[in-house]
Design a protein around this motif. Structure first.
Motif, PDB file in Angstrom:
ATOM      1  N   ALA A   1       0.825  -1.198   0.000  1.00  0.00           N
ATOM      2  CA  ALA A   1       0.000   0.000   0.000  1.00  0.00           C
ATOM      3  C   ALA A   1       0.864   1.255   0.000  1.00  0.00           C
ATOM      4  O   ALA A   1       2.039   1.224   0.323  1.00  0.00           O
ATOM      5  CB  ALA A   1      -0.913  -0.009   1.222  1.00  0.00           C
ATOM      6  N   GLY A   2       0.279   2.373  -0.384  1.00  0.00           N
ATOM      7  CA  GLY A   2       1.001   3.632  -0.409  1.00  0.00           C
ATOM      8  C   GLY A   2       0.630   4.409  -1.642  1.00  0.00           C
ATOM      9  O   GLY A   2       0.170   3.833  -2.628  1.00  0.00           O
ATOM     10  N   ASP A   3       0.807   5.743  -1.609  1.00  0.00           N
ATOM     11  CA  ASP A   3       0.461   6.555  -2.762  1.00  0.00           C
ATOM     12  C   ASP A   3       1.534   6.409  -3.827  1.00  0.00           C
ATOM     13  O   ASP A   3       2.681   6.797  -3.619  1.00  0.00           O
ATOM     14  CB  ASP A   3       0.316   8.020  -2.332  1.00  0.00           C
ATOM     15  CG  ASP A   3      -0.101   8.877  -3.509  1.00  0.00           C
ATOM     16  OD1 ASP A   3      -0.364   8.301  -4.587  1.00  0.00           O
ATOM     17  OD2 ASP A   3      -0.149  10.108  -3.347  1.00  0.00           O
ATOM     18  N   VAL A   4       1.153   5.841  -4.950  1.00  0.00           N
ATOM     19  CA  VAL A   4       2.166   5.571  -5.970  1.00  0.00           C
ATOM     20  C   VAL A   4       2.753   6.844  -6.538  1.00  0.00           C
ATOM     21  O   VAL A   4       3.768   6.822  -7.219  1.00  0.00           O
ATOM     22  CB  VAL A   4       1.584   4.744  -7.130  1.00  0.00           C
ATOM     23  CG1 VAL A   4       1.447   3.305  -6.711  1.00  0.00           C
ATOM     24  CG2 VAL A   4       0.285   5.311  -7.632  1.00  0.00           C
ATOM     25  N   ARG A   5       2.073   7.978  -6.308  1.00  0.00           N
ATOM     26  CA  ARG A   5       2.587   9.216  -6.902  1.00  0.00           C
ATOM     27  C   ARG A   5       3.462  10.027  -5.955  1.00  0.00           C
ATOM     28  O   ARG A   5       3.955  11.087  -6.327  1.00  0.00           O
ATOM     29  CB  ARG A   5       1.426  10.094  -7.351  1.00  0.00           C
ATOM     30  CG  ARG A   5       0.771   9.543  -8.569  1.00  0.00           C
ATOM     31  CD  ARG A   5      -0.594  10.140  -8.702  1.00  0.00           C
ATOM     32  NE  ARG A   5      -1.387   9.265  -9.530  1.00  0.00           N
ATOM     33  CZ  ARG A   5      -2.054   9.675 -10.582  1.00  0.00           C
ATOM     34  NH1 ARG A   5      -2.051  10.934 -10.907  1.00  0.00           N
ATOM     35  NH2 ARG A   5      -2.727   8.826 -11.294  1.00  0.00           N
ATOM     36  N   SER A   6       3.614   9.587  -4.723  1.00  0.00           N
ATOM     37  CA  SER A   6       4.427  10.376  -3.803  1.00  0.00           C
ATOM     38  C   SER A   6       5.891  10.253  -4.206  1.00  0.00           C
ATOM     39  O   SER A   6       6.302   9.279  -4.838  1.00  0.00           O
ATOM     40  CB  SER A   6       4.232   9.879  -2.375  1.00  0.00           C
ATOM     41  OG  SER A   6       4.806   8.597  -2.257  1.00  0.00           O
ATOM     42  N   TYR A   7       6.658  11.273  -3.848  1.00  0.00           N
ATOM     43  CA  TYR A   7       8.046  11.310  -4.272  1.00  0.00           C
ATOM     44  C   TYR A   7       8.815  10.104  -3.749  1.00  0.00           C
ATOM     45  O   TYR A   7       9.626   9.506  -4.460  1.00  0.00           O
ATOM     46  CB  TYR A   7       8.691  12.615  -3.788  1.00  0.00           C
ATOM     47  CG  TYR A   7      10.031  12.870  -4.426  1.00  0.00           C
ATOM     48  CD1 TYR A   7      10.119  13.003  -5.817  1.00  0.00           C
ATOM     49  CD2 TYR A   7      11.189  12.960  -3.667  1.00  0.00           C
ATOM     50  CE1 TYR A   7      11.333  13.220  -6.416  1.00  0.00           C
ATOM     51  CE2 TYR A   7      12.414  13.180  -4.271  1.00  0.00           C
ATOM     52  CZ  TYR A   7      12.478  13.303  -5.645  1.00  0.00           C
ATOM     53  OH  TYR A   7      13.692  13.513  -6.247  1.00  0.00           O
ATOM     54  N   ALA A   8       8.489   9.722  -2.505  1.00  0.00           N
ATOM     55  CA  ALA A   8       9.187   8.582  -1.899  1.00  0.00           C
ATOM     56  C   ALA A   8       8.988   7.332  -2.747  1.00  0.00           C
ATOM     57  O   ALA A   8       9.941   6.613  -3.063  1.00  0.00           O
ATOM     58  CB  ALA A   8       8.668   8.368  -0.479  1.00  0.00           C
TER      59      ALA A   8
END
Ligand code: SF4
Ligand code: FES
Lengths: 285, 149, 126
Positions: free
Chosen positions: C42-49
């Motif tokens: 899970a996680g926002d695929v667009r975040s810089y990280a």
């Protein structure tokens, strides 16, 4: 059972009124294109060509069209009938079109000479461009072969379908690419090019490739399929073009094809008696 | 005296680019052709922008967040979904085109005996299957785009 | 005469894109569904990280490079076809100019894009 007896009973004097809207363009009289409307008492069994002939004979003798054989073999009478290119002589008014109004326009993508008569020069020129005849490296075999060239029935089937083209030009009117790009070779010529190129007796693949494989060549066919839909003889140009693409690619990757050999003349055979000789050739070679 | 000229005075009658959109009462494939083009061109346009926008990742987190913020609105989101739709269609129709342009699924030539059947009609069912697949992909994508975020 | 090969690679590129783009789209757009099945973390695929996480792996480096090169080729070949079909009054010389401009523009994009992808890889691994 009733089908056969019925057809005997069909009353050929019973008529149905159908409205014909015909495209008119007469450069010497009225350079403005317009439509003329005629009401024709159509008899069951009439084709569109019959109706147009009726109009010319009885209603307006200035209506121009092109037709010759009246049996779908000369390719003269292709016109756009109710939004689709068809042969007028092969289109039944009552049983096929099934509408009260028939709109007739000249074939699209050709200049109009007059009324529904298109100028087929582009078709003929492109057809000539692809050299639609057997080519051989050995000119002697090409021009005056001293025997038959071998071909199996299977090899015949490879191209037979595509040799039924009557050069009516309906496919070019249907093709979206031909409409936008005059330099595009077009379905008819491409099909004929394929028809001769896969003929085992032919040896002109490389020569024809010059006309096929350039920036307005065979690669601009995107398989819209409209040509095959329009073709009145079931030639299926779109199919031939896709096969052609495969063939060109295969040859580019090294596929080699030997043209058919000349059949050897049988030696040591005696002619049976009582067989008459063929008549003298009328054309001297 | 009225004279008749012998020179050809023809009326131009080419459908031109307009004929791509409508040319007559043709079947499905002629209209898939223009849709394929429109979808392809819009994907190309997006792709060029995409290269420049995602190119910001080498300029550090700030630049990335700034550019992501500027293309993060609702309209961009809907635009992105439309692009997903375009890609789904272009891909499924493209599979049909690759298979048929190499002549792999079209069968063999056969003698034209009435009623004629063109190669295109022979694979009509396949064409419809590809279109239905495209719609399914669009629906799955829409589910993810709009219902899971 | 080279057009047959241009066309051939247009189709080959399409096949490559089909494979690589499905991965790219699966990750970027269907991530909700994939996460549901536990295929992706899970996680926002667009975040810089997350971007950096992806940029770090060699697999993504290859995927991105392949996708970009083949997609640029495929797209610009298609554009050239359409331009050529739409402008049949253009001279042969004009066509060559159009062809080369498209090629150079695409080449420029490919160089810039490759630079970004490789620089991102280096940056993420630094
Ligand atoms: S391929 Fe069919 S439509 Fe085209 S010219 Fe020949 S017969 Fe007419
Ligand atoms: S008149 Fe000959 S094909 Fe119709």
């Amino acid at each position: 059972m009733s089908g056969t007896t019925d057809s005997y009973k069909t009353n050929f004097t019973e008529t149905k009124d159908i409205v014909f809207k015909i495209f008119r363009y007469e450069p010497d009289v009225n350079p403005k294109p317009h439509f003329d409307t005629f009401t024709v008492p159509v008899v069951k069994g009439w084709t569109v060509l019959d109706a147009v002939m009726y109009i010319k004979e009885n209603l307006d003798s200035t209506v121009s069209y092109r037709a010759s054989c009246r049996m779908g073999i000369c390719g003269s009478c292709a016109m756009e009938i109710n939004g689709k290119p068809r042969l007028a002589c092969q289109t039944q008014v009552i049983s096929e079109l099934r509408s009260k109004e028939v709109v007739i326009k000249p074939l699209a993508n050709y200049p109009v000479l007059r009324d529904v008569v298109p100028d087929l020069t582009p078709l003929i020129e492109k057809h000539a461009d692809v050299r639609p005849y057997i080519l051989r490296k050995d000119k002697k075999v090409e021009v005056n072969p001293k025997g038959e060239l071998y071909q199996t029935p299977d090899q015949l089937e490879e191209y037979l379908q595509f040799s039924y083209c009557i050069k009516c030009g309906a496919c070019l009117a249907a093709c979206p690419v031909t409409g936008a790009d005059v330099k595009f070779i077009g379905p008819q010529a491409l099909t004929q090019s394929y028809r001769y190129s896969v003929d085992t007796r032919d040896d002109g693949f490389k020569l024809r490739l010059e006309v096929m494989d350039h920036s307005h060549g065979v690669w601009h066919c995107h398989f819209a399929g409209a040509c095959s839909e329009a073709c009145p003889k079931g030639v299926d140009p779109a199919f031939a073009i896709q096969l052609f693409k495969r063939e060109i690619t295969a040859r580019k990757f090294g596929k080699e094809v030997e043209p058919a050999r000349l059949a050897r003349q049988p030696a040591d055979v005696k002619r049976r008696e009582n067989i008459p000789y063929a008549p003298e050739k009328t054309v001297k070679q | 005296m009225k004279t008749v000229s012998l020179e050809k005075r023809t009326l131009p009658h080419r459908l031109g680019i307009g004929g791509w959109a409508y040319g007559g009462r043709y079947g499905l494939e002629r209209y898939l052709f223009i849709l394929h083009r429109i979808a392809g061109l819009s994907i190309l346009l997006y792709f060029i922008l995409h290269i420049f926008i995602t190119g910001q990742k080498i300029n550090g987190k700030q630049a990335w967040d700034a550019v992501m913020g500027s293309v993060g609105g609702t309209w961009f989101y809907i635009g992105e979904y439309l692009l997903f739709v375009a890609v789904a269609f272009h891909a499924m129709n493209g599979i049909r085109l690759i298979l048929s342009e190499f002549g792999w699924i079209l069968g063999k030539p056969k003698r034209p005996i009435y009623p004629y059947q063109s190669a295109n009609m022979r694979i009509r069912v396949f064409t419809w299957i590809m279109m239905i697949l495209a719609v399914i992909i669009m629906a799955v994508g829409g589910f993810d785009f709009f219902l899971m975020h | 005469m080279r057009d047959s090969m241009f066309w051939f690679w247009h189709l080959m590129a399409a096949i490559v894109i089909l494979i690589v783009l499905s991965i790219h789209f699966g990750v970027m757009h269907l991530e909700g569904i994939l996460q549901m099945f536990g295929i992706m973390s899970a996680g926002d695929v667009r975040s810089y990280a997350e971007v950096l996480v992806r940029a770090k792996t060699v697999a993504y480096l290859v995927i991105y490079l392949l996708l970009m090169w083949f997609a640029l080729y495929h797209g610009f070949y298609g554009l050239r076809s359409i331009i050529v079909e739409m402008s049949d009054k253009m001279s042969k010389a004009g066509e060559i100019v159009v062809g080369w401009s498209i090629f150079l523009f695409g080449l420029g994009l490919a160089i810039y894009g490759s630079y970004v992808i490789i620089a991102g890889f280096v940056l993420a691994n630094a």
